[in-house]
Motif scaffolding. Structure first.
Motif, PDB file in Angstrom:
ATOM      1  N   LEU A 123       7.574   0.826   3.086  1.00 56.52           N
ATOM      2  CA  LEU A 123       6.870   1.471   4.195  1.00 56.52           C
ATOM      3  C   LEU A 123       6.648   2.935   3.851  1.00 56.52           C
ATOM      4  O   LEU A 123       7.448   3.556   3.169  1.00 56.52           O
ATOM      5  CB  LEU A 123       7.701   1.357   5.469  1.00 56.52           C
ATOM      6  CG  LEU A 123       7.951  -0.080   5.947  1.00 56.52           C
ATOM      7  CD1 LEU A 123       9.078  -0.113   6.952  1.00 56.52           C
ATOM      8  CD2 LEU A 123       6.688  -0.654   6.555  1.00 56.52           C
ATOM      9  N   ARG A 124       5.541   3.488   4.353  1.00 53.47           N
ATOM     10  CA  ARG A 124       5.202   4.879   4.037  1.00 53.47           C
ATOM     11  C   ARG A 124       5.412   5.781   5.246  1.00 53.47           C
ATOM     12  O   ARG A 124       5.206   5.356   6.386  1.00 53.47           O
ATOM     13  CB  ARG A 124       3.726   4.986   3.647  1.00 53.47           C
ATOM     14  CG  ARG A 124       3.339   4.296   2.394  1.00 53.47           C
ATOM     15  CD  ARG A 124       3.365   5.248   1.187  1.00 53.47           C
ATOM     16  NE  ARG A 124       3.851   4.510   0.027  1.00 53.47           N
ATOM     17  CZ  ARG A 124       5.073   4.650  -0.482  1.00 53.47           C
ATOM     18  NH1 ARG A 124       5.910   5.518   0.004  1.00 53.47           N
ATOM     19  NH2 ARG A 124       5.460   3.916  -1.513  1.00 53.47           N
ATOM     20  N   GLY A 125       5.753   7.001   4.956  1.00 50.54           N
ATOM     21  CA  GLY A 125       5.737   8.061   5.974  1.00 50.54           C
ATOM     22  C   GLY A 125       6.510   7.703   7.225  1.00 50.54           C
ATOM     23  O   GLY A 125       7.691   7.378   7.179  1.00 50.54           O
ATOM     24  N   TYR A 127       6.280   5.206   9.142  1.00 48.93           N
ATOM     25  CA  TYR A 127       6.746   3.821   9.219  1.00 48.93           C
ATOM     26  C   TYR A 127       8.042   3.633   8.431  1.00 48.93           C
ATOM     27  O   TYR A 127       8.881   2.814   8.783  1.00 48.93           O
ATOM     28  CB  TYR A 127       5.655   2.864   8.741  1.00 48.93           C
ATOM     29  CG  TYR A 127       4.641   2.609   9.822  1.00 48.93           C
ATOM     30  CD1 TYR A 127       5.003   1.906  10.955  1.00 48.93           C
ATOM     31  CD2 TYR A 127       3.345   3.093   9.743  1.00 48.93           C
ATOM     32  CE1 TYR A 127       4.113   1.686  11.980  1.00 48.93           C
ATOM     33  CE2 TYR A 127       2.438   2.876  10.753  1.00 48.93           C
ATOM     34  CZ  TYR A 127       2.830   2.165  11.878  1.00 48.93           C
ATOM     35  OH  TYR A 127       1.945   1.958  12.887  1.00 48.93           O
TER      36      TYR A 127
ATOM     37  N   VAL B  34       2.584   8.406  14.555  1.00 52.53           N
ATOM     38  CA  VAL B  34       3.569   7.425  14.985  1.00 52.53           C
ATOM     39  C   VAL B  34       4.483   8.113  15.990  1.00 52.53           C
ATOM     40  O   VAL B  34       5.146   9.082  15.675  1.00 52.53           O
ATOM     41  CB  VAL B  34       4.376   6.889  13.799  1.00 52.53           C
ATOM     42  CG1 VAL B  34       5.466   5.958  14.292  1.00 52.53           C
ATOM     43  CG2 VAL B  34       3.456   6.145  12.847  1.00 52.53           C
ATOM     44  N   ILE B  91       3.703  14.878   7.526  1.00 53.68           N
ATOM     45  CA  ILE B  91       4.206  13.883   8.474  1.00 53.68           C
ATOM     46  C   ILE B  91       5.403  14.374   9.282  1.00 53.68           C
ATOM     47  O   ILE B  91       5.741  13.795  10.297  1.00 53.68           O
ATOM     48  CB  ILE B  91       4.603  12.558   7.790  1.00 53.68           C
ATOM     49  CG1 ILE B  91       5.834  12.750   6.906  1.00 53.68           C
ATOM     50  CG2 ILE B  91       3.456  11.953   7.023  1.00 53.68           C
ATOM     51  CD1 ILE B  91       6.596  11.463   6.734  1.00 53.68           C
ATOM     52  N   LEU B  95       6.545  13.517  13.578  1.00 50.48           N
ATOM     53  CA  LEU B  95       7.742  12.688  13.631  1.00 50.48           C
ATOM     54  C   LEU B  95       8.867  13.409  14.370  1.00 50.48           C
ATOM     55  O   LEU B  95       9.498  12.854  15.270  1.00 50.48           O
ATOM     56  CB  LEU B  95       8.166  12.401  12.190  1.00 50.48           C
ATOM     57  CG  LEU B  95       8.875  11.105  11.943  1.00 50.48           C
ATOM     58  CD1 LEU B  95       8.013   9.943  12.343  1.00 50.48           C
ATOM     59  CD2 LEU B  95       9.231  11.010  10.471  1.00 50.48           C
ATOM     60  N   PHE B 227       7.240  -1.534  17.100  1.00 47.38           N
ATOM     61  CA  PHE B 227       7.046  -1.270  15.681  1.00 47.38           C
ATOM     62  C   PHE B 227       7.065  -2.573  14.888  1.00 47.38           C
ATOM     63  O   PHE B 227       6.205  -2.830  14.038  1.00 47.38           O
ATOM     64  CB  PHE B 227       8.165  -0.330  15.225  1.00 47.38           C
ATOM     65  CG  PHE B 227       8.306  -0.202  13.749  1.00 47.38           C
ATOM     66  CD1 PHE B 227       7.376   0.494  13.009  1.00 47.38           C
ATOM     67  CD2 PHE B 227       9.398  -0.758  13.093  1.00 47.38           C
ATOM     68  CE1 PHE B 227       7.520   0.622  11.641  1.00 47.38           C
ATOM     69  CE2 PHE B 227       9.544  -0.635  11.729  1.00 47.38           C
ATOM     70  CZ  PHE B 227       8.595   0.054  11.002  1.00 47.38           C
ATOM     71  N   ILE B 231       4.024  -4.143  12.570  1.00 45.23           N
ATOM     72  CA  ILE B 231       4.157  -4.397  11.122  1.00 45.23           C
ATOM     73  C   ILE B 231       4.003  -5.888  10.819  1.00 45.23           C
ATOM     74  O   ILE B 231       3.360  -6.271   9.841  1.00 45.23           O
ATOM     75  CB  ILE B 231       5.517  -3.881  10.603  1.00 45.23           C
ATOM     76  CG1 ILE B 231       5.624  -2.377  10.816  1.00 45.23           C
ATOM     77  CG2 ILE B 231       5.704  -4.225   9.129  1.00 45.23           C
ATOM     78  CD1 ILE B 231       4.823  -1.539   9.873  1.00 45.23           C
ATOM     79  N   LEU B 275       8.244  -8.488   6.104  1.00 40.27           N
ATOM     80  CA  LEU B 275       8.090  -7.293   5.279  1.00 40.27           C
ATOM     81  C   LEU B 275       8.319  -7.618   3.804  1.00 40.27           C
ATOM     82  O   LEU B 275       7.683  -7.049   2.910  1.00 40.27           O
ATOM     83  CB  LEU B 275       9.073  -6.223   5.755  1.00 40.27           C
ATOM     84  CG  LEU B 275       8.811  -4.801   5.295  1.00 40.27           C
ATOM     85  CD1 LEU B 275       7.410  -4.379   5.676  1.00 40.27           C
ATOM     86  CD2 LEU B 275       9.819  -3.866   5.933  1.00 40.27           C
ATOM     87  N   ASP B 288      -3.058   1.051   4.664  1.00 39.33           N
ATOM     88  CA  ASP B 288      -1.903   1.862   5.060  1.00 39.33           C
ATOM     89  C   ASP B 288      -2.048   3.278   4.525  1.00 39.33           C
ATOM     90  O   ASP B 288      -2.103   3.487   3.328  1.00 39.33           O
ATOM     91  CB  ASP B 288      -0.638   1.204   4.493  1.00 39.33           C
ATOM     92  CG  ASP B 288       0.626   1.894   4.962  1.00 39.33           C
ATOM     93  OD1 ASP B 288       0.508   2.926   5.635  1.00 39.33           O
ATOM     94  OD2 ASP B 288       1.707   1.393   4.647  1.00 39.33           O
ATOM     95  N   GLY B 289      -2.118   4.262   5.453  1.00 37.62           N
ATOM     96  CA  GLY B 289      -2.279   5.652   5.037  1.00 37.62           C
ATOM     97  C   GLY B 289      -0.972   6.209   4.635  1.00 37.62           C
ATOM     98  O   GLY B 289      -0.626   7.286   4.780  1.00 37.62           O
TER      99      GLY B 289
END
Ligand SMILES: Nc1ncnc2c1ncn2[C@@H]1O[C@H](COP(=O)(O)OP(=O)(O)OP(=O)(O)O)[C@@H](O)[C@H]1O
Ligand SMILES: [Mg+2]
Lengths: 341, 289, 233
Positions: A123-125, A127, B34, B91, B95, B227, B231, B275, B288-289
């Motif tokens: 997962l990135r950042g 997430y 997020v 980020i 967050l 979340f 995902i 996952l 996905d960024g």
């Protein structure tokens, strides 16, 4: 076009600064004072210093992850909890003496950090952040299913085991005190040394630009993985120490996101993310606020959260960032600086 | 037959997780934000419902007439006055600011309402069920949750793909600078996204509050469900998010059926399996960024 | 009479790097102005600054006499300046038609609407529901021009609309310009291709390393003058 020879300015590369020597002197004096504390301080003083030590250790480790390696974890409670539970399992079930069990508990946490990393690193950042939290919840749920470790309600450490730490209360508190001191100071030294090593330089490079660091040969995935495991190792030991002192463990407390992650994040953000001095300043503010506002319960947390939010927005490098910009002081220089002469 | 019942029930309750998740998904889709306080905002909306019900005597579902617009406005203000300032490459600010917000909301609720459990009462509706066969019965309430989730996600999709606001959302998500060139006011668009997300949250919150007890610390678990649903479903696809919610609900139902203590555990395990096996989720749409 | 657009002493920066040095440029209503210059001369920077994507002091850019230097891009497009950005920059997850409709976000009324754009570029009509990314380069360029037209601009800024296109396609794209001018739209085209630029323009500016090095009517300029202004040699 005419070319004129420009004389190259002379310069030297420095890592230590004058204030860093002052820092060293102050640090040695402080450590000497702390070592002597059991001779002149009371039990409460010892406990407070231990708490400050492990809080500082957790803050340094979170800062290493988020401030240097770009791994913003909100799931470090996973490793506090695992360390605590490993201590209980090792001492009660495997009959390991408590002091080596603290070190072993760190290794257990680090071993479990391997599969955890394999999953959350997908997962990135942001997430990634929430993924680490899910993993902590997962471990908490699993511990709550183990009847030998007290299942959902938790359990206490048998008296025999706490006696093995020290026969009298004073002796036990002293032993725990020195363990806390070693963990706290050791973590600072370790993080400092790591950041000044080749890998540390690589880390700073990753933080400053992941793409650029990749192109100049920093294997960022491996470095991040190593940092993650290192943080888990020491966080696990801290967890074991906390629960060796607490004598009672339960899944909710051991994997608590507020105590082991939120408070720690606030400390680092307020103090200054991305510097070793920051967590010191943040811990100072944290314990001072708690001392003065302990009676206000929820308001204290509201204030702490609000201060962290405001600092993040207005001074993203925290109080230490403001101070060091203003006065150019660095007690723990981790970057090489080029000085023109 | 217990099993079939449990799984159907779980799938329907998955609609609730999809409702939790839709707002998270929308905000991430539009501005890559997020929101860690997402779950706490759900609980805040539940308390708001409680206050409205107590003050006006309206039923829990009717309280939405007040709760939805209030949360919508709150969302707009929250984004405009705070979260917009956290956006931009890094980020950490979003967050950490939303993390701080989460703690602030939890403790403010604690001050205001104490740590006691609360619940909204919806009378017989909570337990009434439709008997399909002698053994299979579908509860009206879970059924209503699922239908609402379908309707809400259908409306969100309509908004995204059929309206000027939706186009602005998607264009901003693609390339916010270019979108500004054609008159999109980013700060307003972001604020509308958060406002809508909180409006959706309100609906989820009332269902939550009727279904189970809640207290000021109930938020984080809801964030994690949301979340996980996002995902599992795959980033950027609202129908995928619904599927993710259903998978989560079914997994929890199966876990609970095996052993009452395994409900949460089974949900997390399902998330991890997805996952591991399909890191981009079941129905990914966004990169996905 | 005030000019439609006038910059005076305009500067622009990317961080510490200065990309424009005191640029003076005027565009009269109804004109077609070309801006030429080599790679990195600052042409795109000039257009991006005019559109508000880069910040400027308010009075450095005047539009119909009003100081607009510090306005947001959304405010500027609402006043009637539209940019066709370099590299087209279509929205990848929107269909062709949705890309065009984005031009209506600013809410300006005028002669341009979907049907008019489709009449100008018939190929777009057939592909209206396809993703913008599925178009060929030339069609993407037409869609990008169409999207800017949908804002009903009084001043249309085109940044290298020939970039990466085959000569025959470039001709098709340029063929649309007279129709656009016929609606009274003022045109600024940025080009590296000197001949192409001089062909459409009433007046031309040449930029070199962030400075205006030449300004004049194509007919009055000599090859040598242009060469010197363009390359600096
Ligand atoms: N985002 C940016 N950040 C930093 N420097 C930039 C950026 N964009 C452009 N530059 C620099 O600004 C200068 C002018 O660039 P600009 O893109 O305006 O040139 P141009 O005339 O449009 O060139 P081209 O014909 O290649 O499009 C160049 O030196 C370029 O390297
Ligand atoms: Mg350019």
């Amino acid at each position: 076009m005419k070319t004129t020879a420009v004389p190259l300015p002379t310069f030297r590369v420095e890592r230590s600064t004058r204030t860093s020597w002052l820092g060293l002197v102050l640090a040695i004096a402080g450590v000497a004072l702390l070592i002597s504390l059991p001779w002149w301080g009371g039990e409460d003083d010892l406990r407070l210093v231990v708490e400050i030590c492990y809080t500082l250790a957790l803050a340094q480790l979170w800062n290493l992850l988020a401030g240097f390696a770009g791994l913003v974890s909100v799931g470090q409670q996973a490793f506090v909890g695992l360390g605590g539970y490993a201590l209980f399992a090792l001492t009660i079930i495997a009959k390991v003496p408590p002091i080596p069990a603290v070190a072993l508990a760190g290794i257990v946490a680090a071993v479990l950090a391997v599969p955890t990393a394999l999953i959350v690193f997908r997962l990135r950042g942001a997430y990634f952040a929430i993924g680490t939290w899910v993993m902590a919840e997962l471990f908490s749920e699993i511990m709550g299913q183990l009847p030998d470790l007290g299942a959902g309600t938790g359990m206490s450490l048998p008296v025999a085991i706490s006696r093995a730490v020290g026969a009298t209360v004073y002796e036990r508190e002293t032993v725990l005190y020195y363990m806390g001191l070693v963990l706290g100071i050791g973590t600072v030294v370790l993080v400092f040394a790591w950041l000044r090593s080749r890998q540390g330089l690589a880390l700073t490079a990753i933080r400053d630009s992941e793409i650029a660091a990749g192109s100049i040969g920093v294997n960022s995935a491996r470095t991040k993985f190593a940092v993650y495991l290192l943080a888990a190792l020491i966080t696990g030991m801290v967890g074991a120490l906390i629960y060796l002192e607490n004598l009672r463990i339960s899944p909710d407390a051991a994997f608590d996101v507020i105590d082991w992650t939120a408070d720690i994040i606030f400390i680092v953000v307020i103090g200054g993310i991305g510097s070793i001095e920051g967590p010191f300043v943040g811990a100072l503010v944290f314990f001072a606020l708690r001392y003065f506002l302990a009676d206000y319960g929820a308001w204290y947390m509201i204030l702490l959260g609000a201060v962290a939010v405001i600092i993040m927005l207005l001074a993203p490098r925290g109080l230490w960032g403001l101070l060091s910009d203003r006065y150019d002081i660095h007690f723990f220089p981790v970057r090489r600086r080029v000085r023109l002469e | 037959m217990d099993w079939v019942n449990a799984i159907v029930q779980g799938a329907l309750v998955g609609g609730l997780y999809a409702l939790f998740a839709a707002g998270l998904s929308l905000m991430f889709g539009v501005m890559r934000l997020v929101n860690i306080a997402h779950g706490d905002l759900i609980v805040l909306a539940a308390y708001l419902g409680l206050v409205v019900v107590n003050a006006t005597g309206l039923g829990p579902f009717l309280s939405l007439i007040i709760v939805v617009p209030v949360m919508f406005v709150l969302g707009y203000i929250l984004q405009r006055g705070l979260l917009n300032f956290t956006l931009g490459g890094d980020i950490l600010p979003p967050l950490l600011v939303t993390f701080g917000l989460s703690i602030i909301i939890q403790n403010a609720l604690l001050e205001g309402f104490s740590a006691d459990d609360q619940k909204l009462q919806a009378g017989n509706f909570e337990t009434a069920s439709l008997h399909i066969t002698d053994q299979l019965a579908i509860g009206w309430f879970p059924f209503a949750i699922f239908l609402t989730a379908l309707a809400v996600i259908g409306l969100l999709e309509f908004m995204l793909y059929r309206t000027a606001l939706g186009r602005a959302f998607r264009a901003t998500s693609d390339d916010s600078d270019t979108a500004r060139l054609y008159g999109v006011r980013n700060r307003h668009v972001y604020s509308m996204a958060t406002a809508l997300a909180l409006a959706v949250i309100s609906i989820a919150a009332i269902f939550l509050a009727v279904r189970v007890n809640f207290d000021p610390a109930s938020g984080p678990a809801r964030l994690l469900y949301a979340f996980e649903a996002v995902i599992i479903g795959g980033l950027g696809s609202l129908w995928g998010t619904l599927a993710g919610g259903v998978v989560l609900g079914v997994a929890q139902a199966i876990g609970a059926q095996l052993n009452p203590g395994w409900e949460q555990l089974a949900g997390h395990v399902a998330f991890l399996l997805v996952l591991i096996v399909r890191p981009r989720g079941l129905f990914p749409r966004l990169v996905d960024g | 009479m005030t000019a439609l657009l006038a910059t005076s002493g305009l500067t622009a920066f990317y961080g510490d790097f200065q990309a424009l040095f005191s640029v003076d440029l005027t565009v009269e209503a109804g004109e077609a102005v070309a801006i030429i210059g080599a790679n990195g001369a600052g042409k795109s920077t000039l257009l991006r600054t005019i559109c508000g994507l880069l910040s400027a002091a308010p009075e450095r850019i005047r539009y119909r006499g009003e100081a607009i230097g510090s306005l947001s891009p959304a405010d500027i497009v609402t006043r009637g300046i539209a940019l066709v950005p370099e590299g087209r920059k279509l929205f990848a997850s929107l269909s062709v038609e949705e890309n065009l409709l984005m031009g209506q976000q600013c809410g300006r009324k005028g002669p341009w609407h979907l049907e008019r754009v489709y009449a100008l570029f018939p190929m777009l009509r057939e592909r209206r529901h396809q993703p913008a990314t599925s178009l060929s380069g030339g069609q993407q360029q037409m869609a990008a021009i169409g999207r800017a037209l949908m804002t009903n601009p009084d001043l249309l800024l085109c940044d290298e609309i020939s970039l990466g296109l085959a000569p025959i396609v470039i001709r098709d794209v340029y063929a649309a310009l007279p129709g656009i001018r016929a609606e009274g739209t003022t045109l600024v085209v940025v080009e590296q291709d000197i001949a192409r630029a001089l062909g459409v323009a009433d007046r031309v500016y040449c930029l070199q390393e962030g400075r205006v090095t030449l300004e004049g009517r194509p007919a009055t300029l000599t090859r040598e003058q242009i060469k010197l202004a363009y390359f600096g040699v």
